[in-house]
Design a protein around this motif. Structure first.
Motif, PDB file in Angstrom:
ATOM      1  N   THR A   1       0.915  -1.322   0.043  1.00  0.00           N
ATOM      2  CA  THR A   1      -0.106  -0.001  -0.010  1.00  0.00           C
ATOM      3  C   THR A   1       0.658   1.065  -0.034  1.00  0.00           C
ATOM      4  N   SER A   2       0.219   2.181  -0.433  1.00  0.00           N
ATOM      5  CA  SER A   2       1.103   3.504  -0.506  1.00  0.00           C
ATOM      6  C   SER A   2       0.431   4.621   0.537  1.00  0.00           C
ATOM      7  N   THR A   3       0.935   5.452   1.055  1.00  0.00           N
ATOM      8  CA  THR A   3       0.422   6.426   1.874  1.00  0.00           C
ATOM      9  C   THR A   3       1.465   7.793   1.764  1.00  0.00           C
ATOM     10  N   GLU A   4       0.944   8.897   1.145  1.00  0.00           N
ATOM     11  CA  GLU A   4       1.655   9.798   1.005  1.00  0.00           C
ATOM     12  C   GLU A   4       2.900   9.556   0.027  1.00  0.00           C
ATOM     13  N   GLY A   5       2.912   8.511  -0.770  1.00  0.00           N
ATOM     14  CA  GLY A   5       4.131   8.190  -1.522  1.00  0.00           C
ATOM     15  C   GLY A   5       5.041   7.238  -0.847  1.00  0.00           C
ATOM     16  N   SER A   6       4.541   6.855   0.316  1.00  0.00           N
ATOM     17  CA  SER A   6       5.468   6.030   1.117  1.00  0.00           C
ATOM     18  C   SER A   6       4.870   4.620   0.885  1.00  0.00           C
ATOM     19  N   ARG A   7       5.683   3.448   0.665  1.00  0.00           N
ATOM     20  CA  ARG A   7       5.181   2.240   0.371  1.00  0.00           C
ATOM     21  C   ARG A   7       5.531   1.278   1.330  1.00  0.00           C
ATOM     22  N   LEU A   8       4.497   0.462   1.876  1.00  0.00           N
ATOM     23  CA  LEU A   8       4.993  -0.409   2.811  1.00  0.00           C
ATOM     24  C   LEU A   8       4.248  -1.894   2.373  1.00  0.00           C
TER      25      LEU A   8
END
Length: 219
Positions: free
Chosen positions: A44-51
């Motif tokens: 998933t991506s949150t504000e361009g940060s992928r986890l």
């Protein structure tokens, strides 16, 4: 459709391929017969940060009172995903990359026996499928769940099944995750010819209890 998959690439390799940071609670591998309701690593991506983190395979709409309150939604059809009440919000706001190695599909012989095929990227890269996800909770029971997006099968796989999971190339990851604005709908199409290799495998994989590397040996 997509109802069974394998995950044999190592966690770190998957995370690097997707440009994501791996969570600490991803399932151990290798896994040669991953079934719905089991945990699968997705990005998933949150504000361009992928986890890269685990989710339960089988999308649970918010109105389900329990995980068995309705059909197990393991796939979401590309043709109706933006309209179905269960999927339309997730399609707009919560898209993910489902990280795998390959998947199984079945044909039938003249006697109606199920004949399994194994399908994987021809170049040996991880298999990255388009997914949508959602948090679900009822009382003290909670799950983070996902479904794999499917579309009409292209020429590479139509001889096996009339539908296939939507697979993504690395240059498409950012668009599907919403990091590059709108346009994800254009990605919900069949894979180009040559992306996959497919071959028959032993019918023992017909059992969801089967496990081991022999399940993906060609026959």
């Amino acid at each position: 459709m997509c109802g069974r998959m394998t995950i044999t690439h190592k966690v770190d390799a998957m995370a690097r391929f997707a440009g994501a940071a791996p969570a600490n609670d991803l399932p151990d591998g290798p896994r040669f017969n991953v079934c719905p309701t089991q945990a699968v690593g997705v990005v998933t991506s949150t504000e361009g940060s992928r986890l890269y983190r685990p989710m339960r395979w089988g999308f649970l709409p918010r109105w389900y009172k329990s995980p068995t309150d309705g059909p197990l939604l393991i796939n979401a059809r590309a043709e109706t995903i933006a309209e179905k009440p269960a999927f339309r919000e997730a399609c707009r706001q919560r898209r993910c990359l489902v990280m795998a190695t390959g998947f199984y599909e079945w044909t039938k012989d003249a006697e109606g026996k199920r004949l399994p095929w194994y399908i994987r990227p021809a170049n040996g890269d991880p298999l990255v499928l388009a997914g949508i996800w959602q948090d679900w909770a009822a009382g003290e029971d909670s799950h983070t769940t996902f479904a794999v997006v499917t579309c009409p099968a292209g020429e590479g796989l139509s001889h096996i099944h009339h539908r296939e999971p939507v697979s993504l190339a690395p240059e498409q990851f950012a668009m599907w995750l919403g990091e590059e604005g709108k346009g994800a709908a254009r990605l919900m199409t069949a894979a180009p010819a040559g992306r996959f290799e497919s071959f028959r495998v032993d019918p023992k994989v017909n059992s969801n209890r089967a496990e081991g590397p022999e399940l993906i040996e060609p026959i």
